[in-house]
Design a protein around this motif. Structure first.
Motif, PDB file in Angstrom:
ATOM      1  N   GLY A 125       0.789  -1.228   0.000  1.00 35.07           N
ATOM      2  CA  GLY A 125       0.000   0.000   0.000  1.00 35.07           C
ATOM      3  C   GLY A 125       0.815   1.270   0.000  1.00 35.07           C
ATOM      4  N   LEU A 126       2.146   1.163   0.146  1.00 33.79           N
ATOM      5  CA  LEU A 126       3.010   2.344   0.179  1.00 33.79           C
ATOM      6  C   LEU A 126       3.304   2.815  -1.239  1.00 33.79           C
ATOM      7  CD1 LEU A 126       4.787   4.195   2.025  1.00 33.79           C
ATOM      8  CD2 LEU A 126       6.670   2.597   1.568  1.00 33.79           C
ATOM      9  N   THR A 127       3.198   4.114  -1.478  1.00 32.25           N
ATOM     10  CA  THR A 127       3.508   4.694  -2.784  1.00 32.25           C
ATOM     11  C   THR A 127       5.006   4.971  -2.875  1.00 32.25           C
ATOM     12  OG1 THR A 127       1.331   5.742  -2.914  1.00 32.25           O
ATOM     13  CG2 THR A 127       3.041   6.606  -4.368  1.00 32.25           C
ATOM     14  N   VAL A 128       5.630   4.487  -3.963  1.00 35.29           N
ATOM     15  CA  VAL A 128       7.076   4.618  -4.130  1.00 35.29           C
ATOM     16  C   VAL A 128       7.405   5.124  -5.525  1.00 35.29           C
ATOM     17  CG1 VAL A 128       7.559   2.761  -2.493  1.00 35.29           C
ATOM     18  CG2 VAL A 128       7.359   2.216  -4.934  1.00 35.29           C
ATOM     19  N   GLN A 129       8.582   5.751  -5.639  1.00 37.77           N
ATOM     20  CA  GLN A 129       9.101   6.154  -6.948  1.00 37.77           C
ATOM     21  C   GLN A 129      10.329   5.320  -7.253  1.00 37.77           C
ATOM     22  OE1 GLN A 129      10.190  10.302  -7.480  1.00 37.77           O
ATOM     23  NE2 GLN A 129       9.766  10.159  -9.670  1.00 37.77           N
ATOM     24  N   LEU A 130      10.427   4.851  -8.508  1.00 35.08           N
ATOM     25  CA  LEU A 130      11.533   4.015  -8.920  1.00 35.08           C
ATOM     26  C   LEU A 130      12.624   4.834  -9.588  1.00 35.08           C
ATOM     27  CD1 LEU A 130       9.603   0.919 -10.345  1.00 35.08           C
ATOM     28  CD2 LEU A 130      10.407   1.355  -8.011  1.00 35.08           C
ATOM     29  N   SER A 131      13.774   4.220  -9.766  1.00 33.02           N
ATOM     30  CA  SER A 131      14.941   4.915 -10.320  1.00 33.02           C
ATOM     31  C   SER A 131      14.751   5.347 -11.762  1.00 33.02           C
ATOM     32  CB  SER A 131      16.180   4.022 -10.205  1.00 33.02           C
ATOM     33  OG  SER A 131      15.931   2.736 -10.728  1.00 33.02           O
ATOM     34  N   ASP A 132      13.755   4.803 -12.467  1.00 34.57           N
ATOM     35  CA  ASP A 132      13.470   5.240 -13.843  1.00 34.57           C
ATOM     36  C   ASP A 132      12.312   6.229 -13.894  1.00 34.57           C
ATOM     37  OD1 ASP A 132      11.339   3.628 -13.286  1.00 34.57           O
ATOM     38  OD2 ASP A 132      11.594   2.295 -15.014  1.00 34.57           O
ATOM     39  N   ASN A 133      11.975   6.811 -12.717  1.00 35.29           N
ATOM     40  CA  ASN A 133      10.940   7.842 -12.567  1.00 35.29           C
ATOM     41  C   ASN A 133       9.507   7.322 -12.677  1.00 35.29           C
ATOM     42  OD1 ASN A 133      12.672  10.042 -12.074  1.00 35.29           O
ATOM     43  ND2 ASN A 133      13.078  10.249 -14.278  1.00 35.29           N
ATOM     44  N   ARG A 134       9.329   6.026 -12.731  1.00 32.97           N
ATOM     45  CA  ARG A 134       7.971   5.496 -12.656  1.00 32.97           C
ATOM     46  C   ARG A 134       7.511   5.483 -11.199  1.00 32.97           C
ATOM     47  NH1 ARG A 134       8.136   0.117 -16.400  1.00 32.97           N
ATOM     48  NH2 ARG A 134      10.283   0.048 -15.615  1.00 32.97           N
ATOM     49  N   THR A 135       6.206   5.665 -11.005  1.00 31.69           N
ATOM     50  CA  THR A 135       5.616   5.700  -9.669  1.00 31.69           C
ATOM     51  C   THR A 135       4.597   4.581  -9.540  1.00 31.69           C
ATOM     52  OG1 THR A 135       5.879   8.098  -9.528  1.00 31.69           O
ATOM     53  CG2 THR A 135       4.322   7.094  -8.003  1.00 31.69           C
ATOM     54  N   GLY A 136       4.602   3.935  -8.405  1.00 31.79           N
ATOM     55  CA  GLY A 136       3.658   2.847  -8.190  1.00 31.79           C
ATOM     56  C   GLY A 136       3.387   2.612  -6.718  1.00 31.79           C
ATOM     57  N   ILE A 137       2.612   1.589  -6.452  1.00 30.12           N
ATOM     58  CA  ILE A 137       2.206   1.248  -5.102  1.00 30.12           C
ATOM     59  C   ILE A 137       2.626  -0.193  -4.830  1.00 30.12           C
ATOM     60  CG2 ILE A 137       0.249   0.978  -3.524  1.00 30.12           C
ATOM     61  CD1 ILE A 137      -1.201   3.067  -5.324  1.00 30.12           C
ATOM     62  N   VAL A 138       3.226  -0.424  -3.663  1.00 30.99           N
ATOM     63  CA  VAL A 138       3.653  -1.774  -3.300  1.00 30.99           C
ATOM     64  C   VAL A 138       2.407  -2.660  -3.211  1.00 30.99           C
ATOM     65  CG1 VAL A 138       4.794  -3.213  -1.577  1.00 30.99           C
ATOM     66  CG2 VAL A 138       5.644  -0.892  -2.034  1.00 30.99           C
ATOM     67  N   SER A 139       2.391  -3.713  -4.027  1.00 37.67           N
ATOM     68  CA  SER A 139       1.210  -4.576  -4.073  1.00 37.67           C
ATOM     69  C   SER A 139       1.422  -5.921  -3.395  1.00 37.67           C
ATOM     70  CB  SER A 139       0.774  -4.817  -5.521  1.00 37.67           C
ATOM     71  OG  SER A 139       1.812  -5.427  -6.272  1.00 37.67           O
ATOM     72  N   ARG A 140       2.657  -6.454  -3.452  1.00 35.99           N
ATOM     73  CA  ARG A 140       2.947  -7.746  -2.843  1.00 35.99           C
ATOM     74  C   ARG A 140       4.395  -7.776  -2.381  1.00 35.99           C
ATOM     75  NH1 ARG A 140       3.146 -11.461  -6.710  1.00 35.99           N
ATOM     76  NH2 ARG A 140       2.638 -10.096  -8.468  1.00 35.99           N
ATOM     77  N   GLN A 141       4.676  -8.708  -1.459  1.00 36.64           N
ATOM     78  CA  GLN A 141       6.030  -8.854  -0.936  1.00 36.64           C
ATOM     79  C   GLN A 141       6.711 -10.064  -1.556  1.00 36.64           C
ATOM     80  OE1 GLN A 141       7.480  -6.650   1.324  1.00 36.64           O
ATOM     81  NE2 GLN A 141       5.595  -5.453   1.057  1.00 36.64           N
ATOM     82  N   ASN A 142       8.028  -9.996  -1.673  1.00 33.30           N
ATOM     83  CA  ASN A 142       8.839 -11.133  -2.073  1.00 33.30           C
ATOM     84  C   ASN A 142       9.470 -11.738  -0.834  1.00 33.30           C
ATOM     85  OD1 ASN A 142       8.780 -11.553  -4.948  1.00 33.30           O
ATOM     86  ND2 ASN A 142       9.778  -9.561  -5.181  1.00 33.30           N
ATOM     87  N   LYS A 143       9.107 -12.972  -0.521  1.00 36.68           N
ATOM     88  CA  LYS A 143       9.683 -13.638   0.642  1.00 36.68           C
ATOM     89  C   LYS A 143      11.195 -13.717   0.488  1.00 36.68           C
ATOM     90  CE  LYS A 143       9.087 -16.017   4.516  1.00 36.68           C
ATOM     91  NZ  LYS A 143       8.578 -15.363   5.730  1.00 36.68           N
ATOM     92  N   PHE A 144      11.920 -13.321   1.517  1.00 29.37           N
ATOM     93  CA  PHE A 144      13.383 -13.318   1.581  1.00 29.37           C
ATOM     94  C   PHE A 144      14.018 -12.182   0.771  1.00 29.37           C
ATOM     95  CE2 PHE A 144      12.248 -17.931   1.933  1.00 29.37           C
ATOM     96  CZ  PHE A 144      12.351 -17.973   3.301  1.00 29.37           C
ATOM     97  N   LEU A 145      13.196 -11.402   0.074  1.00 30.28           N
ATOM     98  CA  LEU A 145      13.684 -10.197  -0.613  1.00 30.28           C
ATOM     99  C   LEU A 145      12.787  -9.037  -0.191  1.00 30.28           C
ATOM    100  CD1 LEU A 145      14.383 -11.517  -4.244  1.00 30.28           C
ATOM    101  CD2 LEU A 145      16.094 -10.769  -2.577  1.00 30.28           C
ATOM    102  N   CYS A 146      12.752  -8.787   1.113  1.00 32.82           N
ATOM    103  CA  CYS A 146      11.748  -7.889   1.673  1.00 32.82           C
ATOM    104  C   CYS A 146      11.964  -6.424   1.300  1.00 32.82           C
ATOM    105  CB  CYS A 146      11.697  -8.054   3.187  1.00 32.82           C
ATOM    106  SG  CYS A 146      11.343  -9.752   3.680  1.00 32.82           S
ATOM    107  N   ASP A 147      13.151  -6.098   0.768  1.00 37.73           N
ATOM    108  CA  ASP A 147      13.380  -4.722   0.318  1.00 37.73           C
ATOM    109  C   ASP A 147      13.185  -4.593  -1.188  1.00 37.73           C
ATOM    110  OD1 ASP A 147      15.576  -6.281  -0.262  1.00 37.73           O
ATOM    111  OD2 ASP A 147      17.045  -4.701   0.116  1.00 37.73           O
ATOM    112  N   ARG A 148      12.696  -5.662  -1.845  1.00 38.29           N
ATOM    113  CA  ARG A 148      12.446  -5.637  -3.285  1.00 38.29           C
ATOM    114  C   ARG A 148      11.066  -6.240  -3.575  1.00 38.29           C
ATOM    115  NH1 ARG A 148      16.453  -3.639  -5.914  1.00 38.29           N
ATOM    116  NH2 ARG A 148      15.576  -4.250  -7.929  1.00 38.29           N
TER     117      ARG A 148
END
Length: 360
Positions: A303-326
């Motif tokens: 649910g958190l709104t984030v901006q990516l390094s290529d200037n795209r903006t999105g909302i965190v929709s799901r988690q990656n187990k064991f890759l919690c920062d990605r």
């Protein structure tokens, strides 16, 4: 659901989560359209972030690490235990924990069981419980974080029970300190700070007299503010003298302290709390424990709104187990323009992209 700062809320938005008081009574019901008065009420109660419903994020789900029923029951057990101890007095070496000890152990075990059955990563942002006494919710949150690390590190059932009980009681010494000092909204004087620091020794002295409490639990209260380099308190002991439980508990304690609403400051988001831990790695905190914690916690919660390094903006929709920062990001803006059809990018696969900023 979308995670937003209460400071950015606009009248008319729909609340995405029910907000309870510490007794489990509903303060604001999920689905309620927020008015200016209600938004002001949230801010006044010190709530920094809430989830709201909107069309773009109606397919994004938030899961709590434990059920609302168990959280409410656990909070009541902690509150009852702390109240009994305060009323008994610090010099009492009676069997005060005869009645409460079994309930504490039972609650710890049930938390472990629910967390084992929950395959998702850990996020307490979904749990909005408003309390007039921070210590009860803090004690439970620290217990949940501590057990998450313990599970990740492969602790035995006995170790999880010991460290879970130690986490629940780690701040018990604060019940013997003037509550006006603990709840003070401004900076503490040097004398007041020394008074607060004494909670570690007060807690240890009280717990070690309780025949039902393992000495390791008492040492959790004693050592959770000690640091690897000897700059902690109350004794300034160093890494080799610190019990492993204290090293783990200190990390969970700091993380919850900075990511919780307090009377004197707003809560940080999880990635900011993790940055503080990494900044103190090796010198203050054990890097191996931080890494275990990172694998367990949702660094960027759903649910958190984030901006990516290529200037795209999105909302965190799901988690990656064991890759919690990605996590997986639902993109809805490109080059500052709304896209016609939102789509997902999995940062666990798109390794050339990073999260550069967040917006709440």
């Amino acid at each position: 659901m979308r995670l937003v700062s209460t400071k950015s809320l606009k009248p008319g938005v729909m609340l995405g989560q029910t907000i309870y008081n510490e007794r489990g009574q509903v303060l604001l019901q999920k689905g309620l359209n927020l008015t200016e008065r209600l938004i002001r009420r949230l801010t006044e109660r010190g709530i920094t972030y809430v989830y709201i419903e909107d069309e773009l994020t109606n397919d994004i789900h938030i899961e709590s690490p434990i059920s609302d029923t168990l959280r409410i029951e656990a909070t009541e057990v902690i509150k009852g235990t702390f109240t009994d101890m305060r009323n008994s007095g610090i010099m009492d070496n009676s069997y005060i924990l005869d009645k409460r000890g079994e309930k504490l152990t039972n609650v710890v075990q049930r938390i472990v069981d629910e967390m084992r059955n929950n395959s998702g990563t850990l996020s307490l942002l979904a749990d909005i419980f408003v309390t007039d006494n921070y210590i009860f919710q803090h004690s439970l949150n620290v217990t949940i974080y501590t057990l998450a690390i313990g599970l990740e590190m492969g602790m035995t059932t006995k170790q999880l029970s010991e460290i879970g009980t130690g986490a629940m009681l780690h701040d018990i010494g604060k019940v013997f300190i003037d509550q006006d000092i603990l709840q003070k909204p401004g900076n503490l004087t040097e004398e007041e700070y020394e008074t607060v620091k004494n909670h570690t020794k007060l807690g240890y002295d009280f717990l070690r007299k309780q025949l039902e409490v393992p000495l390791l639990v008492a040492h959790c209260a004693y050592q959770h503010h000690e640091r690897l380099d000897g700059t902690g308190y109350p004794r300034g002991i160093k890494e080799e003298e610190l019990h492993p439980y204290a090293k783990l508990l200190g990390i969970a304690d700091v993380f919850d302290a900075v990511t919780s609403n307090r009377v004197y400051r707003d809560a940080m988001l999880p990635h900011e709390g993790l940055e503080i831990l990494y900044a103190g790695s090796a010198k203050l905190f054990d890097i191996n424990i931080i890494e275990a914690f990172k694998k367990s916690v949702a660094v960027y919660p759903n649910g958190l709104t984030v901006q990516l390094s290529d200037n795209r903006t999105g909302i965190v929709s799901r988690q990656n187990k064991f890759l919690c920062d990605r996590p997986v990001i639902k993109i809805h803006r490109e080059d500052d323009k709304e896209v016609t059809k939102p789509y997902e990018i999995d940062l666990g696969r798109a390794l050339n992209l990073t999260i550069t900023s967040i917006s709440a």
